[in-house]
Design a protein around this motif. Structure first.
Motif, PDB file in Angstrom:
ATOM      1  N   ILE A 194      16.867 -15.418  -6.289  1.00 31.64           N
ATOM      2  CA  ILE A 194      16.265 -14.020  -6.660  1.00 31.64           C
ATOM      3  C   ILE A 194      17.477 -13.105  -7.096  1.00 31.64           C
ATOM      4  O   ILE A 194      18.433 -13.445  -6.588  1.00 31.64           O
ATOM      5  N   LEU A 195      17.421 -12.648  -8.194  1.00 34.57           N
ATOM      6  CA  LEU A 195      18.825 -11.768  -8.735  1.00 34.57           C
ATOM      7  C   LEU A 195      18.413 -10.255  -8.623  1.00 34.57           C
ATOM      8  O   LEU A 195      17.211  -9.975  -9.001  1.00 34.57           O
ATOM      9  N   THR A 196      19.202  -9.392  -8.056  1.00 33.91           N
ATOM     10  CA  THR A 196      19.030  -8.112  -7.763  1.00 33.91           C
ATOM     11  C   THR A 196      20.153  -7.542  -8.871  1.00 33.91           C
ATOM     12  O   THR A 196      21.439  -7.677  -8.513  1.00 33.91           O
ATOM     13  N   LEU A 197      19.945  -6.792  -9.727  1.00 29.02           N
ATOM     14  CA  LEU A 197      20.832  -5.837 -10.306  1.00 29.02           C
ATOM     15  C   LEU A 197      20.729  -4.410  -9.944  1.00 29.02           C
ATOM     16  O   LEU A 197      19.636  -3.830  -9.954  1.00 29.02           O
ATOM     17  N   GLU A 198      21.976  -4.068 -10.156  1.00 33.89           N
ATOM     18  CA  GLU A 198      22.112  -2.524  -9.766  1.00 33.89           C
ATOM     19  C   GLU A 198      23.167  -1.890 -10.696  1.00 33.89           C
ATOM     20  O   GLU A 198      23.983  -2.431 -11.078  1.00 33.89           O
ATOM     21  N   ALA A 199      22.614  -1.029 -11.120  1.00 29.49           N
ATOM     22  CA  ALA A 199      23.346  -0.182 -12.234  1.00 29.49           C
ATOM     23  C   ALA A 199      23.478   1.496 -12.022  1.00 29.49           C
ATOM     24  O   ALA A 199      22.721   1.993 -11.351  1.00 29.49           O
ATOM     25  N   VAL A 200      24.654   2.149 -12.276  1.00 30.56           N
ATOM     26  CA  VAL A 200      24.972   3.404 -11.958  1.00 30.56           C
ATOM     27  C   VAL A 200      25.859   3.986 -13.088  1.00 30.56           C
ATOM     28  O   VAL A 200      26.740   3.252 -13.319  1.00 30.56           O
ATOM     29  N   VAL A 201      25.724   5.139 -13.338  1.00 31.47           N
ATOM     30  CA  VAL A 201      26.574   5.469 -14.195  1.00 31.47           C
ATOM     31  C   VAL A 201      27.725   6.103 -13.485  1.00 31.47           C
ATOM     32  O   VAL A 201      27.705   6.809 -12.553  1.00 31.47           O
ATOM     33  N   THR A 202      28.980   5.623 -13.822  1.00 29.50           N
ATOM     34  CA  THR A 202      30.311   6.114 -12.955  1.00 29.50           C
ATOM     35  C   THR A 202      31.084   7.201 -13.830  1.00 29.50           C
ATOM     36  O   THR A 202      31.626   7.671 -13.039  1.00 29.50           O
ATOM     37  N   SER A 203      31.111   7.320 -14.901  1.00 20.34           N
ATOM     38  CA  SER A 203      31.698   8.376 -15.788  1.00 20.34           C
ATOM     39  C   SER A 203      31.136   8.875 -16.902  1.00 20.34           C
ATOM     40  O   SER A 203      30.294   7.897 -17.671  1.00 20.34           O
ATOM     41  N   THR A 204      31.359   9.834 -17.383  1.00 18.31           N
ATOM     42  CA  THR A 204      30.898  10.328 -18.746  1.00 18.31           C
ATOM     43  C   THR A 204      32.028  10.901 -19.728  1.00 18.31           C
ATOM     44  O   THR A 204      33.005  11.266 -19.368  1.00 18.31           O
ATOM     45  N   GLY A 205      31.950  10.767 -20.909  1.00 16.78           N
ATOM     46  CA  GLY A 205      32.499  11.538 -21.917  1.00 16.78           C
ATOM     47  C   GLY A 205      31.627  12.337 -22.497  1.00 16.78           C
ATOM     48  O   GLY A 205      30.722  13.015 -22.124  1.00 16.78           O
ATOM     49  N   SER A 236      22.908 -12.602  -6.470  1.00 18.95           N
ATOM     50  CA  SER A 236      21.680 -13.786  -6.292  1.00 18.95           C
ATOM     51  C   SER A 236      21.550 -13.855  -4.686  1.00 18.95           C
ATOM     52  O   SER A 236      22.343 -13.721  -3.921  1.00 18.95           O
ATOM     53  N   GLU A 237      20.054 -14.105  -4.484  1.00 11.96           N
ATOM     54  CA  GLU A 237      19.802 -14.566  -3.157  1.00 11.96           C
ATOM     55  C   GLU A 237      19.162 -16.016  -3.247  1.00 11.96           C
ATOM     56  O   GLU A 237      18.190 -16.043  -3.816  1.00 11.96           O
ATOM     57  N   ASN A 238      19.589 -16.590  -2.335  1.00  9.25           N
ATOM     58  CA  ASN A 238      18.817 -18.088  -2.286  1.00  9.25           C
ATOM     59  C   ASN A 238      17.766 -17.799  -1.041  1.00  9.25           C
ATOM     60  O   ASN A 238      17.921 -17.347  -0.008  1.00  9.25           O
ATOM     61  N   LEU A 239      16.430 -18.074  -1.434  1.00  7.41           N
ATOM     62  CA  LEU A 239      15.399 -17.727  -0.810  1.00  7.41           C
ATOM     63  C   LEU A 239      15.497 -18.598   0.640  1.00  7.41           C
ATOM     64  O   LEU A 239      14.839 -18.104   1.740  1.00  7.41           O
ATOM     65  N   GLU A 240      15.822 -20.015   0.495  1.00  5.20           N
ATOM     66  CA  GLU A 240      15.969 -20.879   1.694  1.00  5.20           C
ATOM     67  C   GLU A 240      16.721 -20.514   2.830  1.00  5.20           C
ATOM     68  O   GLU A 240      16.495 -20.406   3.988  1.00  5.20           O
ATOM     69  N   THR A 241      18.015 -20.173   2.357  1.00  4.41           N
ATOM     70  CA  THR A 241      19.170 -19.768   3.169  1.00  4.41           C
ATOM     71  C   THR A 241      19.445 -18.184   3.400  1.00  4.41           C
ATOM     72  O   THR A 241      20.013 -17.838   4.663  1.00  4.41           O
ATOM     73  N   SER A 242      18.718 -17.407   2.776  1.00  5.47           N
ATOM     74  CA  SER A 242      18.981 -16.000   2.674  1.00  5.47           C
ATOM     75  C   SER A 242      20.359 -15.516   2.439  1.00  5.47           C
ATOM     76  O   SER A 242      20.701 -14.428   2.540  1.00  5.47           O
ATOM     77  N   GLU A 243      21.131 -16.514   1.774  1.00  2.00           N
ATOM     78  CA  GLU A 243      22.455 -16.058   1.400  1.00  2.00           C
ATOM     79  C   GLU A 243      22.527 -15.362   0.138  1.00  2.00           C
ATOM     80  O   GLU A 243      21.887 -15.522  -0.755  1.00  2.00           O
ATOM     81  N   LYS A 244      23.215 -14.194   0.051  1.00  2.00           N
ATOM     82  CA  LYS A 244      23.388 -13.386  -1.106  1.00  2.00           C
ATOM     83  C   LYS A 244      24.835 -13.442  -1.472  1.00  2.00           C
ATOM     84  O   LYS A 244      25.787 -13.463  -0.875  1.00  2.00           O
ATOM     85  N   THR A 245      25.035 -13.500  -2.796  1.00  4.79           N
ATOM     86  CA  THR A 245      26.230 -13.852  -3.553  1.00  4.79           C
ATOM     87  C   THR A 245      26.208 -13.106  -4.685  1.00  4.79           C
ATOM     88  O   THR A 245      25.415 -13.078  -5.439  1.00  4.79           O
ATOM     89  N   THR A 246      27.672 -12.155  -4.830  1.00  2.00           N
ATOM     90  CA  THR A 246      27.344 -11.155  -6.131  1.00  2.00           C
ATOM     91  C   THR A 246      27.926 -12.444  -7.245  1.00  2.00           C
ATOM     92  O   THR A 246      29.085 -13.020  -6.952  1.00  2.00           O
ATOM     93  N   THR A 247      27.135 -12.442  -8.340  1.00  3.11           N
ATOM     94  CA  THR A 247      27.493 -13.293  -9.223  1.00  3.11           C
ATOM     95  C   THR A 247      28.088 -12.811 -10.462  1.00  3.11           C
ATOM     96  O   THR A 247      28.785 -13.395 -11.030  1.00  3.11           O
ATOM     97  N   SER A 262      30.163 -16.267  -9.899  1.00  3.32           N
ATOM     98  CA  SER A 262      29.416 -17.347  -9.509  1.00  3.32           C
ATOM     99  C   SER A 262      28.121 -17.475 -10.198  1.00  3.32           C
ATOM    100  O   SER A 262      27.667 -16.494 -10.821  1.00  3.32           O
ATOM    101  N   SER A 263      27.264 -18.752  -9.954  1.00  4.39           N
ATOM    102  CA  SER A 263      26.076 -18.971 -10.657  1.00  4.39           C
ATOM    103  C   SER A 263      25.134 -18.678  -9.847  1.00  4.39           C
ATOM    104  O   SER A 263      25.001 -18.513  -8.561  1.00  4.39           O
ATOM    105  N   ALA A 264      23.891 -18.340 -10.326  1.00  6.14           N
ATOM    106  CA  ALA A 264      22.472 -18.548  -9.944  1.00  6.14           C
ATOM    107  C   ALA A 264      21.684 -19.671 -10.542  1.00  6.14           C
ATOM    108  O   ALA A 264      21.676 -20.220 -11.310  1.00  6.14           O
ATOM    109  N   GLU A 265      20.932 -20.084  -9.337  1.00  6.70           N
ATOM    110  CA  GLU A 265      20.094 -21.388  -9.802  1.00  6.70           C
ATOM    111  C   GLU A 265      18.673 -21.164  -9.501  1.00  6.70           C
ATOM    112  O   GLU A 265      18.288 -19.845  -9.296  1.00  6.70           O
ATOM    113  N   VAL A 266      17.863 -22.103 -10.343  1.00  8.84           N
ATOM    114  CA  VAL A 266      16.587 -21.895 -10.307  1.00  8.84           C
ATOM    115  C   VAL A 266      15.957 -21.515  -9.099  1.00  8.84           C
ATOM    116  O   VAL A 266      16.258 -22.220  -8.165  1.00  8.84           O
ATOM    117  N   GLY A 267      15.110 -20.636  -8.752  1.00 11.10           N
ATOM    118  CA  GLY A 267      14.540 -20.215  -7.613  1.00 11.10           C
ATOM    119  C   GLY A 267      15.196 -19.031  -6.885  1.00 11.10           C
ATOM    120  O   GLY A 267      14.805 -18.426  -5.922  1.00 11.10           O
TER     121      GLY A 267
END
Length: 155
Positions: A74-85, A97-108, A67-72
């Protein structure tokens, strides 16, 4: 030779970004390239925390724009190492993404990247294994070999 493994929690990295007008297209949604830049940066940080070395991006194996994120938003990025060679690390990144007005969070966006640790001379250097902690991380760890085979099959 002793095999060292460290907790996935050591590599977990979280960043927060605000979607601003210069980051967006004519429809007011964030450019995919901006998201890719954020993903590459956080994956590198996560891999550096895990390996305690500088890293380079070997591949961006999969990016799924959900999905997309719009102006205004908030994006939260989370990263983790899942395996190694031996010298490489697979890093999973999730963008929400989080819409500040509605507090709705969506994986983008979700993504897998491969990062390679390098020493001071720029030579690939061994990295510790990873111990997955959460149920999601354990599932990602279990399926890592299959993703690696697909990745190597594309070369």
């Amino acid at each position: 030779m002793t095999i060292i493994r460290i907790s996935s929690n050591q590599s977990r990295t979280i960043q927060t970004k605000l979607v601003l007008p210069p980051d967006t297209n004519h429809m007011g949604t964030i450019f995919g390239g901006v998201i890719l830049s954020y993903i590459d940066e956080i994956a590198a940080i996560s891999a550096m925390k895990h390996s305690r070395n500088v890293v380079v991006t070997a591949s961006i194996d999969q990016v799924t724009f959900l999905s997309s994120a719009e102006v205004g938003d908030i994006l939260t990025l989370e990263a983790v190492v899942t395996s190694t060679g031996r010298t490489s690390m697979e890093v999973f990144v999730k963008v929400e993404s989080e819409n500040l007005e509605t507090s709705e969070k969506t994986t983008t966006t979700t993504s897998f990247l491969t990062m390679v640790a390098k020493n001071r001379e720029g030579i690939p250097t061994p990295v510790p294994g990873v111990i997955p902690e959460t149920d999601v991380e354990k599932e990602l760890f279990r399926n890592a070999e299959e993703r690696k085979k697909k990745r190597l099959g594309k070369r």
